[in-house]
Design a protein around this motif. Structure first.
Motif, PDB file in Angstrom:
ATOM      1  N   SER A 118      -1.615  -3.084   4.980  1.00 21.76           N
ATOM      2  CA  SER A 118      -2.944  -3.657   5.171  1.00 21.76           C
ATOM      3  C   SER A 118      -2.982  -5.047   4.548  1.00 21.76           C
ATOM      4  CB  SER A 118      -4.003  -2.765   4.522  1.00 21.76           C
ATOM      5  OG  SER A 118      -3.870  -2.792   3.103  1.00 21.76           O
ATOM      6  N   GLU A 119      -4.047  -5.801   4.817  1.00 18.69           N
ATOM      7  CA  GLU A 119      -4.189  -7.143   4.250  1.00 18.69           C
ATOM      8  C   GLU A 119      -4.294  -7.099   2.735  1.00 18.69           C
ATOM      9  OE1 GLU A 119      -7.428  -9.203   6.012  1.00 18.69           O
ATOM     10  OE2 GLU A 119      -6.502  -9.329   8.008  1.00 18.69           O
ATOM     11  N   SER A 120      -4.810  -5.995   2.191  1.00 19.27           N
ATOM     12  CA  SER A 120      -4.964  -5.871   0.736  1.00 19.27           C
ATOM     13  C   SER A 120      -3.672  -5.428   0.049  1.00 19.27           C
ATOM     14  CB  SER A 120      -6.089  -4.884   0.407  1.00 19.27           C
ATOM     15  OG  SER A 120      -5.786  -3.599   0.927  1.00 19.27           O
TER      16      SER A 120
ATOM     17  N   GLU B 128      -1.903  -2.443   0.692  1.00 18.15           N
ATOM     18  CA  GLU B 128      -1.617  -1.008   0.761  1.00 18.15           C
ATOM     19  C   GLU B 128      -0.522  -0.769   1.804  1.00 18.15           C
ATOM     20  OE1 GLU B 128      -5.607   1.464   0.043  1.00 18.15           O
ATOM     21  OE2 GLU B 128      -5.773  -0.001   1.660  1.00 18.15           O
TER      22      GLU B 128
END
Length: 330
Positions: free
Chosen positions: A192-194, A196
């Motif tokens: 994910s962008e974060s 994860e």
């Protein structure tokens, strides 16, 4: 974001980046990246970078926020986490005029998480695949979100995102490779962008014979079935020999079945046919079952409770003995 440039110095050394103890890790394992300048080991200041894919899928290098922690040439993570999955490089400099090395070789690290927020689903569901076939890779979480991107690292192309690639097409959180090639061999995961990530999966594309093995770790107590497949026969299942590491464990059979898997079965497996050839090796990971973990905890607790009364009686007797000696002395 930082782009590392190499200066044109003919005798400039290139550091060698290695990893100890291994590049495939389980969450919580310690790991050390080792950056060495061969033939000249003193006076260097080291910098550490992760490799990222830019908008045109070229590789860029981002300085680690705690890069100074590896100033001595060793960058150590005491407890690896899934977000440590990635590709690393190092560089070094020394002297008053700042003498720089080239960038080191790329060193990937893969960390298998205990409970990842998303799963990489592969279809066909196996780690080895034939050439010139369609391969589907989907990121699935509990909320069926589209916030995931399929990412890969190959020796041929380096780090790439499916969303920006020439090798696949992504719709939502599903990536499709229309026609596989040996250059698609590499490690794939969802991210994910974060930051994860899912469990990383090592996928190989191979001509001829492949071994059909599970994508994700097998739980202790479950059964495991391996098959030997050949792409130019119908049906593709071969009668072949199966090997665990380098040892023959079953001969001339269409499938090998382990009815009850244990941790001792965690090894490399491959198959071999006398005429068609042999497959590549596939690593089978084995994880502890939830029930066995609970039994282990209960067993430990039971042992402690069993021993406690004896410890208590011993302490009381010692106390009484010391008290009696004190009274006698008076």
């Amino acid at each position: 974001m930082l782009l590392m440039n190499d200066f044109c110095i003919s005798d400039k050394p290139r550091p060698v980046l290695s990893v100890s103890p291994q590049k495939w890790l389980t969450e919580g394992d310690p790991v050390t990246l080792i950056c060495e300048v061969k033939g000249s080991s003193t006076g260097w200041t080291f910098s550490w970078f992760t490799v990222t894919a830019s908008s045109d899928n070229s590789n860029r290098y981002e300085l680690l926020s705690d890069s100074s922690r590896g100033a001595g040439g060793n960058y150590t993570v005491s407890s690896a986490a899934p977000n440590h999955t990635g590709v690393y490089v190092c560089s070094a400099e020394r002297g008053k005029l700042t003498y720089n090395t080239w960038n080191s070789n790329k060193q990937p690290l893969w960390v298998t998480g205990v409970s990842p927020p998303v799963s990489l689903i592969i279809s066909p569901s196996r780690t080895q695949h034939f050439t010139s076939v369609s391969l589907s890779l989907s990121c699935e979480d509990q909320s069926n979100s589209d916030r995931w991107t399929v990412r890969r690292y190959t020796d041929t192309w380096g780090l790439e995102d499916c969303l920006l690639s020439r090798w696949g097409s992504q719709t939502g959180s599903k990536c499709t490779i229309n026609s596989t090639a040996p250059s698609d061999t590499g490690v794939y995961w969802c991210q994910s962008e974060s930051g994860e990530i899912s469990q990383p999966v090592n996928i190989t594309v191979h001509l001829g014979v492949i071994v059909e093995s599970p994508v994700h770790p097998v739980t202790e107590g479950d059964s495991l079935t391996l098959r030997c497949l050949y792409e130019h026969s119908t049906p593709p299942i071969l009668r072949a020999d199966f090997y665990k590491d380098a040892s023959l464990i079953q001969s001339q059979t269409t499938e090998m079945i382990i009815s009850t898997v244990s941790k001792s079965h965690e090894r490399f497996y491959y198959c071999k046919h006398p005429e068609r050839g042999e497959s590549l090796k596939s690593w089978i990971s084995v994880t502890a079952s939830h029930s066995e973990s609970q039994i282990s905890v209960l067993h430990t607790l039971s042992s402690v409770l069993t021993v406690c009364p004896y410890l208590l009686v011993t302490v009381v007797l010692i106390f009484k003995c010391c008290r009696m000696r004190g009274i006698t002395a008076e």
